[in-house]
Design a protein around this motif. Structure first.
Motif, short mmCIF file in Angstrom:
data_model
loop_
_atom_site.label_atom_id
_atom_site.label_comp_id
_atom_site.label_asym_id
_atom_site.label_seq_id
_atom_site.Cartn_x
_atom_site.Cartn_y
_atom_site.Cartn_z
N ARG A 46 0.83 -1.22 0.00
CA ARG A 46 0.00 0.00 0.00
C ARG A 46 0.85 1.25 0.00
NH1 ARG A 46 -4.28 -2.37 4.33
NH2 ARG A 46 -5.62 -3.42 2.84
N THR A 47 1.98 1.21 0.69
CA THR A 47 2.81 2.41 0.80
C THR A 47 3.81 2.57 -0.34
OG1 THR A 47 4.38 1.29 2.27
CG2 THR A 47 2.60 2.54 3.31
N THR A 48 4.35 1.45 -0.85
CA THR A 48 5.39 1.57 -1.88
C THR A 48 4.90 1.28 -3.30
OG1 THR A 48 6.10 -0.75 -1.68
CG2 THR A 48 7.18 0.88 -0.24
N LYS A 49 3.75 0.62 -3.43
CA LYS A 49 3.18 0.27 -4.73
C LYS A 49 4.24 -0.33 -5.68
CE LYS A 49 -0.62 3.53 -4.39
NZ LYS A 49 -0.52 3.67 -2.95
N PRO A 50 4.76 -1.50 -5.30
CA PRO A 50 5.81 -2.12 -6.13
C PRO A 50 5.25 -2.60 -7.47
CG PRO A 50 5.04 -3.66 -4.47
CD PRO A 50 4.38 -2.34 -4.17
N ASP A 51 6.16 -2.91 -8.38
CA ASP A 51 5.77 -3.45 -9.68
C ASP A 51 5.55 -4.96 -9.62
OD1 ASP A 51 6.20 -0.92 -10.98
OD2 ASP A 51 8.36 -1.34 -10.89
N LEU A 52 6.12 -5.60 -8.60
CA LEU A 52 6.07 -7.05 -8.46
C LEU A 52 6.25 -7.42 -7.00
CD1 LEU A 52 6.20 -9.95 -9.82
CD2 LEU A 52 8.69 -9.62 -9.87
N VAL A 53 5.60 -8.52 -6.58
CA VAL A 53 5.77 -9.05 -5.23
C VAL A 53 6.29 -10.47 -5.34
CG1 VAL A 53 4.53 -9.83 -3.16
CG2 VAL A 53 3.95 -7.64 -4.19
N ILE A 54 7.27 -10.79 -4.51
CA ILE A 54 7.74 -12.16 -4.35
C ILE A 54 7.50 -12.52 -2.89
CG2 ILE A 54 9.72 -13.73 -4.44
CD1 ILE A 54 10.95 -11.85 -6.55
N THR A 55 6.65 -13.53 -2.64
CA THR A 55 6.28 -13.85 -1.27
C THR A 55 6.26 -15.35 -0.99
OG1 THR A 55 4.63 -13.56 0.48
CG2 THR A 55 3.79 -13.78 -1.76
N ASP A 56 6.64 -15.68 0.21
CA ASP A 56 6.54 -17.05 0.70
C ASP A 56 5.06 -17.37 0.93
OD1 ASP A 56 7.29 -19.54 1.74
OD2 ASP A 56 7.63 -18.75 3.75
N VAL A 57 4.71 -18.64 0.89
CA VAL A 57 3.34 -19.06 1.17
C VAL A 57 3.06 -19.00 2.67
CG1 VAL A 57 1.73 -21.01 1.16
CG2 VAL A 57 3.09 -20.54 -0.85
N MET A 58 3.85 -19.74 3.43
CA MET A 58 3.59 -19.89 4.86
C MET A 58 4.33 -18.83 5.66
SD MET A 58 1.45 -22.27 4.66
CE MET A 58 1.14 -22.55 6.38
N MET A 59 3.56 -17.89 6.23
CA MET A 59 4.12 -16.84 7.07
C MET A 59 3.17 -16.62 8.24
SD MET A 59 5.61 -13.98 4.42
CE MET A 59 4.05 -13.66 3.62
N PRO A 60 3.67 -16.06 9.33
CA PRO A 60 2.78 -15.78 10.47
C PRO A 60 1.83 -14.62 10.19
CG PRO A 60 5.03 -15.06 10.93
CD PRO A 60 5.05 -15.76 9.61
N GLU A 61 0.80 -14.54 10.99
CA GLU A 61 -0.22 -13.49 10.98
C GLU A 61 -1.13 -13.52 9.75
OE1 GLU A 61 0.77 -9.56 12.38
OE2 GLU A 61 2.62 -10.33 13.25
N MET A 62 -0.57 -13.72 8.57
CA MET A 62 -1.33 -13.80 7.33
C MET A 62 -0.44 -14.51 6.32
SD MET A 62 -2.76 -10.64 4.96
CE MET A 62 -4.09 -10.11 6.02
N THR A 63 -0.95 -15.54 5.66
CA THR A 63 -0.14 -16.26 4.68
C THR A 63 0.11 -15.39 3.45
OG1 THR A 63 -1.99 -17.21 3.43
CG2 THR A 63 -1.22 -18.44 5.39
N GLY A 64 1.04 -15.82 2.62
CA GLY A 64 1.29 -15.12 1.38
C GLY A 64 0.09 -15.13 0.46
N ILE A 65 -0.68 -16.21 0.50
CA ILE A 65 -1.89 -16.31 -0.32
C ILE A 65 -2.94 -15.32 0.16
CG2 ILE A 65 -3.77 -17.82 -1.06
CD1 ILE A 65 -0.97 -18.57 -2.15
N GLU A 66 -3.14 -15.26 1.48
CA GLU A 66 -4.10 -14.29 2.04
C GLU A 66 -3.67 -12.87 1.76
OE1 GLU A 66 -5.60 -16.99 5.84
OE2 GLU A 66 -3.79 -15.76 6.02
#
Length: 126
Positions: A46-66
Motif C-alpha cells: 500500500r505504501t510503496t506500490k511495487p511493480d512485483l511481489v515475491i512472497t513465501d506461502v507460509m508466514m505468520p499473521e497472514m499467509t502469502g496467499i491471504e
C-alpha cells in the motif's frame, strides 16, 4: 534511462529476505521493501506500490496467499509465490487459490534462471 523493476519481498525467514535483497539488485531490479509476514506485506504494498511481489506461502499473521488476495483488492500487482513444497496445493494451503494476480510459483531453493524466468512471465502478465 529505464527505471528498474521495483520488487517487494516477503518471507518469515531473514536469510531468504537477505538473499533476495542481495540478489535482485545484481539482476537489475530494485528491492523497495521487505516484510516478514503477510500483514507487513499488505502494508508495504500500500505504501510503496511495487511493480512485483515475491512472497513465501507460509508466514505468520497472514499467509502469502491471504496477503495476495488482500493486496489484489486495491492494487494490480503481479505476485510470485514461493513454496518449500514440491508443487502448489500439496499441503501448503495453495490448493484453493483464487487470486488472479498470482502469476507464478517457485520452489525453494529458488534458482536464478527460474527466478528470472518467473519475473519475465510476471512482467508480461501485468
Amino acid at each position: 534511462m529505464i527505471q528498474p523493476l521495483r520488487i517487494a519481498v516477503a518471507d518469515d525467514e531473514p536469510d531468504i529476505r537477505q538473499y533476495f535483497h542481495r540478489l535482485l539488485p545484481k539482476l537489475g531490479y530494485e528491492v523497495v521493501g521487505e516484510a516478514e509476514n503477510g500483514m507487513e506485506l499488505v502494508e508495504l504494498c500500500r505504501t510503496t506500490k511495487p511493480d512485483l511481489v515475491i512472497t513465501d506461502v507460509m508466514m505468520p499473521e497472514m499467509t502469502g496467499i491471504e496477503a495476495a488476495a488482500e493486496i489484489s483488492k486495491s492494487l494490480t500487482i503481479p505476485i510470485i509465490i514461493l513454496s518449500s513444497h514440491e508443487r502448489p496445493g500439496s499441503d501448503d494451503g495453495t490448493a484453493n487459490i483464487k487470486c488472479k494476480y498470482i502469476v507464478d510459483y517457485l520452489r525453494k531453493p529458488v534458482s536464478i534462471p527460474d527466478l528470472q524466468a518467473a519475473i519475465t512471465r510476471a512482467c508480461s502478465a501485468a
